[in-house]
Design an enzyme around this catalytic site. Sequence first.
Site, PDB file in Angstrom:
ATOM      1  N   ASP A 299      14.586  -0.111   0.843  1.00 42.92           N
ATOM      2  CA  ASP A 299      15.571  -0.428   1.883  1.00 42.92           C
ATOM      3  C   ASP A 299      16.181  -1.537   1.568  1.00 42.92           C
ATOM      4  O   ASP A 299      17.557  -1.174   1.091  1.00 42.92           O
ATOM      5  CB  ASP A 299      14.410  -0.862   3.288  1.00 42.92           C
ATOM      6  CG  ASP A 299      14.881  -1.097   4.300  1.00 42.92           C
ATOM      7  OD1 ASP A 299      16.122  -0.255   4.795  1.00 42.92           O
ATOM      8  OD2 ASP A 299      14.429  -1.917   5.236  1.00 42.92           O
TER       9      ASP A 299
ATOM     10  N   ASP B 247       3.663   3.379   6.560  1.00 40.42           N
ATOM     11  CA  ASP B 247       3.086   3.136   7.866  1.00 40.42           C
ATOM     12  C   ASP B 247       3.789   2.544   8.822  1.00 40.42           C
ATOM     13  O   ASP B 247       4.950   1.974   8.487  1.00 40.42           O
ATOM     14  CB  ASP B 247       1.756   1.889   7.674  1.00 40.42           C
ATOM     15  CG  ASP B 247       2.439   0.627   7.319  1.00 40.42           C
ATOM     16  OD1 ASP B 247       3.314   0.508   6.610  1.00 40.42           O
ATOM     17  OD2 ASP B 247       2.089  -0.222   8.185  1.00 40.42           O
TER      18      ASP B 247
ATOM     19  N   PHE C 150      13.448   4.866  10.976  1.00 43.40           N
ATOM     20  CA  PHE C 150      12.253   4.329  10.639  1.00 43.40           C
ATOM     21  C   PHE C 150      11.279   5.653  10.335  1.00 43.40           C
ATOM     22  O   PHE C 150      11.024   6.466  11.078  1.00 43.40           O
ATOM     23  CB  PHE C 150      11.644   3.520  11.537  1.00 43.40           C
ATOM     24  CG  PHE C 150      10.478   2.827  10.989  1.00 43.40           C
ATOM     25  CD1 PHE C 150      10.753   1.572  10.075  1.00 43.40           C
ATOM     26  CD2 PHE C 150       9.179   2.956  11.055  1.00 43.40           C
ATOM     27  CE1 PHE C 150       9.761   0.938   9.362  1.00 43.40           C
ATOM     28  CE2 PHE C 150       8.008   2.431  10.392  1.00 43.40           C
ATOM     29  CZ  PHE C 150       8.460   1.366   9.550  1.00 43.40           C
TER      30      PHE C 150
ATOM     31  N   LYS D 101       0.848  -1.077   0.053  1.00 44.17           N
ATOM     32  CA  LYS D 101       0.106   0.039   0.013  1.00 44.17           C
ATOM     33  C   LYS D 101       0.823   1.314  -0.055  1.00 44.17           C
ATOM     34  O   LYS D 101       0.266   2.552  -0.137  1.00 44.17           O
ATOM     35  CB  LYS D 101      -0.922  -0.006   1.233  1.00 44.17           C
ATOM     36  CG  LYS D 101      -1.734  -1.275   1.582  1.00 44.17           C
ATOM     37  CD  LYS D 101      -2.492  -1.131   2.915  1.00 44.17           C
ATOM     38  CE  LYS D 101      -3.103  -2.331   3.078  1.00 44.17           C
ATOM     39  NZ  LYS D 101      -3.669  -2.380   4.416  1.00 44.17           N
ATOM     40  N   GLY D 102       2.150   1.125   0.047  1.00 43.73           N
ATOM     41  CA  GLY D 102       2.884   2.157   0.478  1.00 43.73           C
ATOM     42  C   GLY D 102       3.152   3.207  -0.503  1.00 43.73           C
ATOM     43  O   GLY D 102       3.308   4.304  -0.332  1.00 43.73           O
TER      44      GLY D 102
ATOM     45  N   LYS E 175      16.621   4.415   1.120  1.00 48.79           N
ATOM     46  CA  LYS E 175      17.568   4.043   2.377  1.00 48.79           C
ATOM     47  C   LYS E 175      18.679   3.442   1.811  1.00 48.79           C
ATOM     48  O   LYS E 175      18.900   2.062   2.106  1.00 48.79           O
ATOM     49  CB  LYS E 175      16.626   3.403   3.203  1.00 48.79           C
ATOM     50  CG  LYS E 175      16.724   3.818   4.572  1.00 48.79           C
ATOM     51  CD  LYS E 175      15.805   2.866   5.605  1.00 48.79           C
ATOM     52  CE  LYS E 175      14.582   3.484   6.048  1.00 48.79           C
ATOM     53  NZ  LYS E 175      13.855   2.578   7.022  1.00 48.79           N
TER      54      LYS E 175
ATOM     55  N   ARG F 203      -0.070   6.473   7.614  1.00 48.82           N
ATOM     56  CA  ARG F 203      -0.203   6.468   6.146  1.00 48.82           C
ATOM     57  C   ARG F 203      -0.477   7.781   5.656  1.00 48.82           C
ATOM     58  O   ARG F 203      -0.154   8.359   4.715  1.00 48.82           O
ATOM     59  CB  ARG F 203      -0.951   5.411   5.652  1.00 48.82           C
ATOM     60  CG  ARG F 203      -0.160   4.022   5.468  1.00 48.82           C
ATOM     61  CD  ARG F 203      -0.793   3.236   4.270  1.00 48.82           C
ATOM     62  NE  ARG F 203      -0.672   1.739   5.104  1.00 48.82           N
ATOM     63  CZ  ARG F 203       0.509   1.022   4.404  1.00 48.82           C
ATOM     64  NH1 ARG F 203       1.317   1.541   3.789  1.00 48.82           N
ATOM     65  NH2 ARG F 203       0.389  -0.251   4.939  1.00 48.82           N
TER      66      ARG F 203
HETATM   67  P1  IMP Z   1      12.747  -3.729   1.245  1.00 44.59           P
HETATM   68  O1  IMP Z   1      12.036  -4.751   0.605  1.00 44.59           O
HETATM   69  O2  IMP Z   1      13.700  -4.123   2.341  1.00 44.59           O
HETATM   70  O3  IMP Z   1      13.637  -2.812   0.271  1.00 44.59           O
HETATM   71  O4  IMP Z   1      11.660  -2.687   1.919  1.00 44.59           O
HETATM   72  C1  IMP Z   1      10.760  -2.089   1.096  1.00 44.59           C
HETATM   73  C2  IMP Z   1       9.493  -1.992   1.971  1.00 44.59           C
HETATM   74  O5  IMP Z   1       9.678  -1.956   3.687  1.00 44.59           O
HETATM   75  C3  IMP Z   1       8.669  -0.826   1.818  1.00 44.59           C
HETATM   76  O6  IMP Z   1       7.656  -1.019   0.668  1.00 44.59           O
HETATM   77  C4  IMP Z   1       7.940  -0.523   2.864  1.00 44.59           C
HETATM   78  O7  IMP Z   1       6.918  -0.952   3.096  1.00 44.59           O
HETATM   79  C5  IMP Z   1       8.707  -1.249   4.017  1.00 44.59           C
HETATM   80  N1  IMP Z   1       9.516  -0.056   4.773  1.00 44.59           N
HETATM   81  C6  IMP Z   1      11.151  -0.026   4.641  1.00 44.59           C
HETATM   82  N2  IMP Z   1      11.594   0.889   5.216  1.00 44.59           N
HETATM   83  C7  IMP Z   1      10.501   1.675   6.104  1.00 44.59           C
HETATM   84  C8  IMP Z   1      10.385   2.656   6.756  1.00 44.59           C
HETATM   85  O8  IMP Z   1      11.345   3.510   7.246  1.00 44.59           O
HETATM   86  N3  IMP Z   1       8.784   3.152   7.184  1.00 44.59           N
HETATM   87  C9  IMP Z   1       7.896   2.363   6.608  1.00 44.59           C
HETATM   88  N4  IMP Z   1       8.076   1.357   5.764  1.00 44.59           N
HETATM   89  C10 IMP Z   1       9.401   0.990   5.578  1.00 44.59           C
HETATM   90 MG    MG Z   2       4.495  -1.319   5.844  1.00 44.27          MG
END
Ligand code: IMP
Ligand code: MG
Length: 174
Positions: free
Chosen positions: A101, A157, A150, A41-42, A129, A163
């Site tokens: 991330d 969220d 975070f 949903k982000g 990040k 959100r």
């Molecule tokens: P990744 O798969 O580790 O790159 O993480 C991506 C997903 O993790 C994003 O689509 C977010 O849903 C969640 N995420 C990563 N960092 C944050 C943050 O600082 N705040 C909120 N959601 C995060």
């Molecule tokens: Mg999330």
Amino acid sequence: MDDDLEVLFAEETISRRVLDLGGRISRDYAGRDLLLVGILKGAALFLADLARSVTVPAEVAFVRASSYGSGTASSGSVTVDLDAGLRVTGRDVLLVDGIIDSGRTLSAVMAKLRERQPASLKAAVLLDKRSRRTVDAPVDYIGFEVPDRFLVGYGLDRAGQYRNLPYIAVLKQE
Ligand code: IMP
Ligand code: MG
């Protein structure tokens, strides 16, 4: 405002940057068959604004991706739920997410989209990040590089909350 929140990017700062990105995307995709795919949903708020700042014809779609594990960091396995009826083959696909991330989510969704053989596949994220990256996932359009804190708001969220904030904030208790 919530005492635990510290604003990192104000609403005006975000909208200026989203307009910049939309302008670049519009130039790069002129005359192409652009399909914008947001990760739920982000990416919902970012894509809503980005789509309106893109001035070339574009289709807007969403894909659902979820990772299992703790609430604040994504774990190893990502499930991707891509609508079977979404036409991807031969189109210029731009995948959109709010934040990258580890890179696992983006790379899992890209792999799934690639199976359907798009003409091109690129990615846009509002927040990067970068220091946390463990999986190589090339991102072509980046809004802001952010520290390893975070973040919540503007689609992001913490356990389903925050959100709808129009700005992006650091959640200080994390
Ligand atoms: P990744 O798969 O580790 O790159 O993480 C991506 C997903 O993790 C994003 O689509 C977010 O849903 C969640 N995420 C990563 N960092 C944050 C943050 O600082 N705040 C909120 N959601 C995060
Ligand atoms: Mg999330």
